[in-house]
Design an enzyme around this catalytic site. Structure first.
Site, PDB file in Angstrom:
ATOM      1  N   CYS A  37      43.382  43.770  46.059  1.00 24.02           N
ATOM      2  CA  CYS A  37      42.793  45.089  45.775  1.00 24.02           C
ATOM      3  C   CYS A  37      43.183  46.025  46.920  1.00 24.02           C
ATOM      4  O   CYS A  37      42.348  46.471  47.706  1.00 24.02           O
ATOM      5  CB  CYS A  37      41.286  44.997  45.615  1.00 24.02           C
ATOM      6  N   ALA A  72      45.253  49.033  47.284  1.00 25.66           N
ATOM      7  CA  ALA A  72      45.547  50.473  47.406  1.00 25.66           C
ATOM      8  C   ALA A  72      44.303  51.255  47.808  1.00 25.66           C
ATOM      9  O   ALA A  72      43.196  50.859  47.442  1.00 25.66           O
ATOM     10  CB  ALA A  72      46.060  50.996  46.061  1.00 25.66           C
ATOM     11  N   PRO A  73      44.446  52.332  48.577  1.00 27.99           N
ATOM     12  CA  PRO A  73      45.698  52.990  48.984  1.00 27.99           C
ATOM     13  C   PRO A  73      46.390  52.360  50.189  1.00 27.99           C
ATOM     14  O   PRO A  73      47.432  52.841  50.605  1.00 27.99           O
ATOM     15  CB  PRO A  73      45.246  54.413  49.307  1.00 27.99           C
ATOM     16  N   GLY A  74      45.829  51.300  50.755  1.00 27.23           N
ATOM     17  CA  GLY A  74      46.629  50.526  51.699  1.00 27.23           C
ATOM     18  C   GLY A  74      46.256  50.621  53.164  1.00 27.23           C
ATOM     19  O   GLY A  74      47.037  50.206  54.019  1.00 27.23           O
ATOM     20  N   GLY A  75      45.052  51.112  53.459  1.00 31.86           N
ATOM     21  CA  GLY A  75      44.640  51.178  54.870  1.00 31.86           C
ATOM     22  C   GLY A  75      44.666  49.793  55.518  1.00 31.86           C
ATOM     23  O   GLY A  75      45.154  49.628  56.644  1.00 31.86           O
ATOM     24  N   LYS A  76      44.176  48.809  54.775  1.00 29.73           N
ATOM     25  CA  LYS A  76      44.107  47.454  55.352  1.00 29.73           C
ATOM     26  C   LYS A  76      45.480  46.782  55.309  1.00 29.73           C
ATOM     27  O   LYS A  76      45.827  46.017  56.217  1.00 29.73           O
ATOM     28  CB  LYS A  76      43.035  46.635  54.630  1.00 29.73           C
ATOM     29  N   ASP A  94      46.376  41.725  38.231  1.00 26.29           N
ATOM     30  CA  ASP A  94      44.927  41.565  38.298  1.00 26.29           C
ATOM     31  C   ASP A  94      44.642  40.472  39.326  1.00 26.29           C
ATOM     32  O   ASP A  94      44.987  39.302  39.115  1.00 26.29           O
ATOM     33  CB  ASP A  94      44.411  41.171  36.908  1.00 26.29           C
ATOM     34  N   ASP A 112      39.163  43.136  49.382  1.00 23.85           N
ATOM     35  CA  ASP A 112      38.407  44.398  49.525  1.00 23.85           C
ATOM     36  C   ASP A 112      38.067  44.832  48.104  1.00 23.85           C
ATOM     37  O   ASP A 112      38.767  45.642  47.491  1.00 23.85           O
ATOM     38  CB  ASP A 112      39.298  45.433  50.230  1.00 23.85           C
ATOM     39  N   CYS A 148      32.629  48.435  50.341  1.00 23.57           N
ATOM     40  CA  CYS A 148      32.042  49.602  51.010  1.00 23.57           C
ATOM     41  C   CYS A 148      30.763  50.009  50.281  1.00 23.57           C
ATOM     42  O   CYS A 148      30.500  51.181  50.072  1.00 23.57           O
ATOM     43  CB  CYS A 148      33.035  50.756  51.087  1.00 23.57           C
TER      44      CYS A 148
HETATM   45  C1  LIG Z   1      38.076  49.520  47.608  1.00 23.92           C
HETATM   46  S1  LIG Z   1      39.625  49.926  46.945  1.00 23.92           S
HETATM   47  C2  LIG Z   1      40.680  49.117  48.059  1.00 23.92           C
HETATM   48  C3  LIG Z   1      40.967  49.855  49.328  1.00 23.92           C
HETATM   49  C4  LIG Z   1      42.116  49.230  50.106  1.00 23.92           C
HETATM   50  N1  LIG Z   1      41.915  47.836  50.361  1.00 23.92           N
HETATM   51  C5  LIG Z   1      42.364  49.937  51.408  1.00 23.92           C
HETATM   52  O1  LIG Z   1      41.982  49.433  52.468  1.00 23.92           O
HETATM   53  O2  LIG Z   1      42.974  51.015  51.381  1.00 23.92           O
HETATM   54  C6  LIG Z   1      39.697  48.862  45.579  1.00 23.92           C
HETATM   55  C7  LIG Z   1      41.038  48.790  44.881  1.00 23.92           C
HETATM   56  O3  LIG Z   1      40.998  47.680  44.001  1.00 23.92           O
HETATM   57  C8  LIG Z   1      41.780  47.988  42.868  1.00 23.92           C
HETATM   58  N2  LIG Z   1      41.384  47.005  41.832  1.00 23.92           N
HETATM   59  C9  LIG Z   1      40.307  47.064  41.012  1.00 23.92           C
HETATM   60  N3  LIG Z   1      40.259  45.955  40.246  1.00 23.92           N
HETATM   61  C10 LIG Z   1      41.320  45.189  40.595  1.00 23.92           C
HETATM   62  C11 LIG Z   1      41.821  43.943  40.162  1.00 23.92           C
HETATM   63  N4  LIG Z   1      41.179  43.251  39.205  1.00 23.92           N
HETATM   64  N5  LIG Z   1      42.942  43.466  40.723  1.00 23.92           N
HETATM   65  C12 LIG Z   1      43.589  44.162  41.691  1.00 23.92           C
HETATM   66  N6  LIG Z   1      43.166  45.367  42.139  1.00 23.92           N
HETATM   67  C13 LIG Z   1      42.042  45.870  41.605  1.00 23.92           C
HETATM   68  C14 LIG Z   1      41.456  49.423  42.597  1.00 23.92           C
HETATM   69  O4  LIG Z   1      42.460  50.028  41.796  1.00 23.92           O
HETATM   70  C15 LIG Z   1      41.398  49.982  44.013  1.00 23.92           C
HETATM   71  O5  LIG Z   1      42.661  50.472  44.397  1.00 23.92           O
END
Ligand SMILES: C[S@@+](CC[C@H](N)C(=O)[O-])C[C@H]1O[C@@H](n2cnc3c(N)ncnc32)[C@H](O)[C@@H]1O
Length: 462
Positions: A273, A275-279, A320, A336, A389
């Site tokens: 999970c 995007a947007p990729g901070g981690k 997924d 995340d 978060c």
């Molecule tokens: C909390 S944000 C992640 C922030 C990211 N880790 C960062 O540090 O920038 C959650 C992300 O999970 C993605 N997401 C939601 N369900 C998902 C899934 N089943 N598989 C992969 N990504 C998923 C969303 O599109 C979103 O971009």
């Protein structure tokens, strides 16, 4: 105050101004396009259920609005969303009967006008005059222009007194959410969380090199956790180091979970999970071999663009993360998970207006599925950090407790005070991270606070 209750003097003045040319024929006053955009943004969230980020992207995709006006439109809309309960209380206290049903954007125009008067220190002549002009340009709100004038003038004169008697925490935070926080943290802490959530957050940066020179160069401070903090406002792209990719925007609390994996140089890490990729950026900058997994193609494209700007690399996978099975395991996994994001209201006040109690249950089910797959991706001895978060226990500590109960090979690796600059009151008795919006106080009014993050660290036995 009613539609008819306007002084004769005001009536005469407004009537003479309105006579003659139609509003659309008049030149557009400077400042009007920003106010119109603000009203469209607030309406997109309040009436169409769109997130503020989505609304901003749509509003500005082909807009000729200058950067300053865009920032102003965002600020007004965000203030309406953040302070909605108080603004409605003030305006309603001056209205003797409810507004008619068919009134176009009359109510959002009034809210945006009151937000400027009560929270943004806009001079009354500008806030009131532009709101009246906006009403006149709205097909349905047009006939209420005198009401807008009278109501906002009264707000300018008496609104602060009404506001002084308002309980902001209870008015602006939806009751269901305030009650949840009271149950989880107690009444006093729920109030502190609510009040801190209503403040605008500072701008936090994660820097690739040493933070101190960047803090000096950008006029900020270095936080105990190593993030650089600046006063919010202004265009991020204009700051030194942005174009060169020397830092990225990331709340100080959001920067902690990836660092809890410890030394990752040369190790394989699955960032689920992503995007947007901070981690992802943090892990890549620390020398990890990162595979970033993200469900949304458009968000994955944004992650790619962010990494490109930062001159960092990772394998990107559109999948997924709850079912993704690459056929090999990783030294470490960071999950995340998507969540209600109630810890980030300072940055995303639309959460107050969009989230519903049932979202907590739906998201916690999704988090459990993602968590189970995260364990399947881990090598024996590997570390897993789970974070959200959210301030809701179902999306944090309850997930860890349930996973530990169903997966005996996992154990908790407690986070210790002082690790990554973490203070002891940010930790639960079990050793999980639980930051709250009122943590990290600062004597400068524009610099305190942290996003509300939960993180738990686990290790898979052999
Ligand atoms: C909390 S944000 C992640 C922030 C990211 N880790 C960062 O540090 O920038 C959650 C992300 O999970 C993605 N997401 C939601 N369900 C998902 C899934 N089943 N598989 C992969 N990504 C998923 C969303 O599109 C979103 O971009």
């Amino acid at each position: 105050m009613t539609a008819g209750d306007v002084s004769t003097k005001t009536k005469r003045k407004t009537a003479s101004r309105a006579r003659g040319r139609k509003p659309e024929g008049r030149p557009v006053p400077s400042g009007l396009p920003a106010r119109e955009a603000a009203v469209r943004l607030a309406s997109a969230v309040l009436h169409h259920g769109r997130s503020l980020d989505e609304a901003l992207a749509k509003e500005f995709q082909s807009s000729a609005l200058a950067a300053r006006d865009r920032a102003l439109a965002r600020l007004i809309a965000a203030t309406v969303l953040r302070r909605l309960g108080e603004l409605e209380a003030v305006l309603s206290s001056f209205l003797e009967k409810p507004l008619p049903e068919r009134q176009g954007d009359l109510w959002p125009i009034l809210l945006a006008g009151a937000a400027q008067l009560l929270f943004l220190a806009t001079p009354p002549h500008a806030a009131v005059g532009l709101a009246v002009e906006q009403a006149r340009r709205d097909r349905f709100a047009r006939r209420y222009d005198r009401l807008v004038n009278a109501l906002l003038r009264r707000t300018a004169r008496e609104g602060a007194d009404v506001l002084a008697h308002c309980d902001a925490a209870r008015l602006d935070i939806p009751t269901w959410l305030f009650e949840r926080w009271t149950k989880a943290y107690g009444e006093a802490d729920a109030r502190r969380i609510a009040e801190a959530s209503l403040a605008e957050a500072a701008l936090d940066l994660s820097v690739k090199g040493e933070p101190a020179p960047w803090a000096q160069r950008l006029g900020g401070i270095v936080l105990p956790t190593g993030s650089v903090r600046l006063k919010a406002g202004g265009r991020i792209e204009d700051l030194a180091g942005y174009a060169e990719g020397d830092w990225w925007v990331q709340d100080a609390a959001a920067a902690l979970p990836a660092r809890l994996l410890g030394a990752v140089a040369g190790r394989t890490v699955a960032d689920l999970c992503a995007a947007p990729g901070g981690k992802t950026a943090e892990l890549a900058a620390a020398g990890a071999r990162v595979t970033a997994v993200e469900l949304s193609a458009s968000r994955l494209a944004r992650l790619r663009a962010n990494l490109d700007r930062l001159h960092l690399d990772a394998d990107l996978v559109e999948a997924d993360a709850a079912t993704w099975a690459p056929g090999h395991a990783f030294d470490a996994v960071l999950l995340d998970a998507p969540c209600t994001a109630t810890g980030t209201i300072r940055r995303h006040p639309d959460i107050l207006r969009l989230k519903r109690p049932e979202d907590v249950a739906a998201l916690s089910q999704q988090q459990a599925r993602l968590f189970d797959n995260a364990v399947r991706l881990l090598k024996p001895g590997g570390k897993l950090v789970y974070c959200t978060c959210s301030l809701e226990p179902e999306e944090g500590s309850d997930q860890i407790a349930r996973l530990l109960a169903r997966e005996p090979r996992l154990s908790r690796l407690p986070i210790l005070p002082g690790e990554c600059g973490i203070e002891s009151d940010w930790l639960t008795p079990e050793g999980d991270l639980r930051t709250l919006p009122y943590h990290l106080p600062n004597e400068r009014a524009e610099l305190p606070g942290l996003d509300g993050f939960f993180a738990g660290r686990l290790v898979l036995g052999g």
